[in-house]
Design an enzyme around this catalytic site. Structure first.
Site: not given
Ligand SMILES: NC(=O)c1ccc[n+]([C@@H]2O[C@H](COP(=O)([O-])OP(=O)(O)OC[C@H]3O[C@@H](n4cnc5c(N)ncnc54)[C@H](OP(=O)(O)O)[C@@H]3O)[C@@H](O)[C@H]2O)c1
Length: 296
Positions: A62-63, A89, A142, A203, A207, A239, A241
């Site tokens: 947990d960061i 990530n 991002s 956000y 980023k 993505v 997610t």
């Molecule tokens: N999806 C997009 O379109 C997109 C676009 C640009 C950038 N990103 C970046 O890509 C990365 C991954 O995003 P995602 O879309 O895959 O999001 P996601 O499906 O919501 O996954 C986020 C992950 O981060 C974990 N997390 C949150 N706070 C944390 C903490 N304090 N310590 C450890 N883990 C923690 C979450 O854990 P829990 O499951 O326990 O909540 C989850 O496993 C992020 O940095 C996001 O900003 C995503």
């Protein structure tokens, strides 16, 4: 006997982090750690990959919890004698609503900037001393983390962009900028300092800070006695997610492609990408001036 190489991915129980683990399990020569803040969610994700014949290992991370990061560092040091790949990530997004009070807006900005920037920075600070030569660091930024998200030719925006893109930018200065951002959000005058007037400004700011941090990290690695350590920052695309309310256009595997590629850059002789901002299609993008290859 040489110890095996080891890769760690934060926030990997779902989404892009999960898909990076999946890819590295297939292509990385060493142990791949799926980490999660919640152990149950993490172990369930490991089981899902095991059903595909993959063999990720698991560790809690947990960061937001310094002790958790320290436990991981000590474990890696004792078990592997170091760390070879770190994919930062873990991240979160809160989009405020127009009707939110200033206090609620400021509170969510604190949470987002704390996790996405300050705690990612701290995770690096704790884990970087155990990086081995040829280590690869990938920071999830991002399209929202592009410097040009600070828009306009007005004086505060020009100054803010210049400070964040300066090749002399220190961590102290970056931390100062981000604390000042949070104070200005609290007062409601952050646009006066160049920050965009958007509901998701926290956000964007978090980023941009991750990207500015990565550039600084590479400058430090260039002077590090451990040879050939590379850090890059990546836009994974829009993505499907949880963070994107499953509305994105890329699958998690597509979203993980560039990050996985950066994690696996071969040892030695990589001139680029190095401290670079990398788009999901693996193009290197000018973080300061753009343009970006696509909107997202
Ligand atoms: N999806 C997009 O379109 C997109 C676009 C640009 C950038 N990103 C970046 O890509 C990365 C991954 O995003 P995602 O879309 O895959 O999001 P996601 O499906 O919501 O996954 C986020 C992950 O981060 C974990 N997390 C949150 N706070 C944390 C903490 N304090 N310590 C450890 N883990 C923690 C979450 O854990 P829990 O499951 O326990 O909540 C989850 O496993 C992020 O940095 C996001 O900003 C995503």
């Amino acid at each position: 006997m040489t110890k095996p190489r080891v890769a760690v991915i934060s926030g990997a129980n779902q989404g892009i982090g999960f898909a990076v683990v999946k890819e590295l399990c297939k292509s990385f020569d060493g142990s791949v750690y799926l980490t999660s803040r919640d152990e149950h969610r993490g172990r369930t994700a490991v089981e899902e990959l095991e059903k595909l014949g993959l063999q990720p290992k698991y560790h809690q991370l947990d960061i937001d919890d310094e002790a958790s990061v320290l436990r991981l560092r000590d474990y890696l040091q004792a078990t592997y004698g170091g760390l070879d790949v770190l994919v930062n990530n873990a991240g979160m997004l809160i989009v405020s609503k127009d009707e939110d009070s200033r206090e609620l807006f400021a509170e969510s900005a604190r949470s987002v900037v704390q996790t996405n920037f300050f705690n990612t920075y701290r995770t690096c600070d704790i884990l970087f001393p155990i990086l081995r030569p040829h280590a690869r660091v990938v920071n999830l930024s991002s399209s929202m983390g592009h410097l040009m998200q600070i828009e306009g030719q007005n004086e505060p925006a020009i100054t803010l962009r210049a400070r964040l893109s300066s090749t002399d930018l220190s961590y102290e200065e970056l931390i100062h900028i981000m604390n000042h951002f949070l104070e200005s959000v609290q007062r409601g005058d952050h646009p006066d300092y160049g920050w965009p007037k958007k509901n998701w400004v926290s956000y964007v700011a978090s980023k941009i800070a991750v990207s500015a941090m990565t550039r600084r990290q590479q400058r430090d690695f260039n002077a590090d006695p451990r040879p050939d350590i590379i850090a890059n920052h990546v836009h994974p695309g829009y993505v499907k997610t949880k963070m994107a309310s499953f509305k994105g256009v890329l699958t998690i595997e597509e979203g993980a492609a560039a990050a996985s590629w950066l994690a696996m850059l071969p040892p030695n002789n990589v001139m680029n990408p190095k401290g670079s901002y990398v788009w999901h299609d693996k193009q290197i993008v000018d973080w300061v001036n753009g343009p970006t290859p696509s909107l997202y």
